[in-house]
Design a protein around this motif. Structure first.
Motif, PDB file in Angstrom:
ATOM      1  N   ALA A  38     -12.695 -70.997   2.556  1.00  0.00           N
ATOM      2  CA  ALA A  38     -11.168 -71.071   3.963  1.00  0.00           C
ATOM      3  C   ALA A  38     -12.080 -70.365   4.710  1.00  0.00           C
ATOM      4  O   ALA A  38     -11.353 -70.177   5.983  1.00  0.00           O
ATOM      5  CB  ALA A  38     -10.463 -69.925   2.898  1.00  0.00           C
ATOM      6  N   SER A  42     -11.746 -71.221   8.865  1.00  0.00           N
ATOM      7  CA  SER A  42     -10.969 -70.532   9.628  1.00  0.00           C
ATOM      8  C   SER A  42     -11.791 -69.775  10.806  1.00  0.00           C
ATOM      9  O   SER A  42     -11.647 -70.019  12.457  1.00  0.00           O
ATOM     10  CB  SER A  42      -9.776 -69.174   9.282  1.00  0.00           C
ATOM     11  N   SER A  43     -13.354 -70.384  10.540  1.00  0.00           N
ATOM     12  CA  SER A  43     -14.283 -69.136  12.527  1.00  0.00           C
ATOM     13  C   SER A  43     -14.098 -70.837  12.392  1.00  0.00           C
ATOM     14  O   SER A  43     -14.462 -70.887  13.724  1.00  0.00           O
ATOM     15  CB  SER A  43     -15.179 -68.725  11.164  1.00  0.00           C
ATOM     16  N   ALA A  45     -12.571 -73.121  13.053  1.00  0.00           N
ATOM     17  CA  ALA A  45     -10.989 -73.281  13.668  1.00  0.00           C
ATOM     18  C   ALA A  45     -10.595 -72.420  14.965  1.00  0.00           C
ATOM     19  O   ALA A  45     -10.193 -72.642  16.324  1.00  0.00           O
ATOM     20  CB  ALA A  45      -9.237 -73.377  12.934  1.00  0.00           C
ATOM     21  N   ILE A  46     -11.044 -71.409  14.765  1.00  0.00           N
ATOM     22  CA  ILE A  46     -10.993 -70.110  16.146  1.00  0.00           C
ATOM     23  C   ILE A  46     -12.355 -70.498  16.943  1.00  0.00           C
ATOM     24  O   ILE A  46     -12.202 -70.615  18.244  1.00  0.00           O
ATOM     25  CB  ILE A  46     -11.731 -68.244  15.401  1.00  0.00           C
ATOM     26  N   SER A  49     -10.315 -73.552  19.007  1.00  0.00           N
ATOM     27  CA  SER A  49      -9.366 -73.098  19.877  1.00  0.00           C
ATOM     28  C   SER A  49      -9.848 -72.094  20.443  1.00  0.00           C
ATOM     29  O   SER A  49      -8.935 -72.392  21.378  1.00  0.00           O
ATOM     30  CB  SER A  49      -8.658 -71.759  18.459  1.00  0.00           C
TER      31      SER A  49
END
Length: 114
Positions: A38, A42-43, A45-46, A49
């Motif tokens: 996870a 998430s990293s 995704a950052i 983004s």
């Protein structure tokens, strides 16, 4: 040969998968592995983004520069329009306010200085 020696030779002949050797699939470690995945997702995704954000910001800056250029051209066109419109306005005021009119070609006299 002893029983222990036979077992050791059997284990060495079959490779043990790394994930099983690490104990990843053990119930106690499964939650830790899921949390690590996870964090990794998430990293990523950052990173994606922030890249998209910078790309959009760069495009916004280019559009602002284009807008400033177009505003400057618009101002120049307005000045040019008022300059060209000035002649017609002067002629109209001369005709309306001062009752001036254009003479016929037969009434025009050309004077030369020789």
């Amino acid at each position: 040969m002893k029983k222990r020696d036979i077992q050791n030779t059997d284990l060495s002949s079959q490779p043990v998968p790394v994930l099983r050797w690490l104990g990843v699939f053990a119930p106690a470690h499964l939650l830790l592995v899921l949390l690590a995945l996870a964090v990794l997702v998430s990293s990523l995704a950052i990173v994606v983004s922030s890249f998209e954000s910078r790309s959009v910001f760069h495009a916004l800056q280019q559009q602002r520069e284009l807008s400033n250029e177009l505003d400057m051209q618009w101002g120049q066109l307005l000045i040019e329009q008022s300059t060209f419109g000035l002649e017609g306005r002067i002629e109209r005021r001369a005709i309306d306010d001062l009752n001036m009119q254009l003479p016929d070609w037969s009434q025009i006299v050309v004077v030369r200085n020789e």
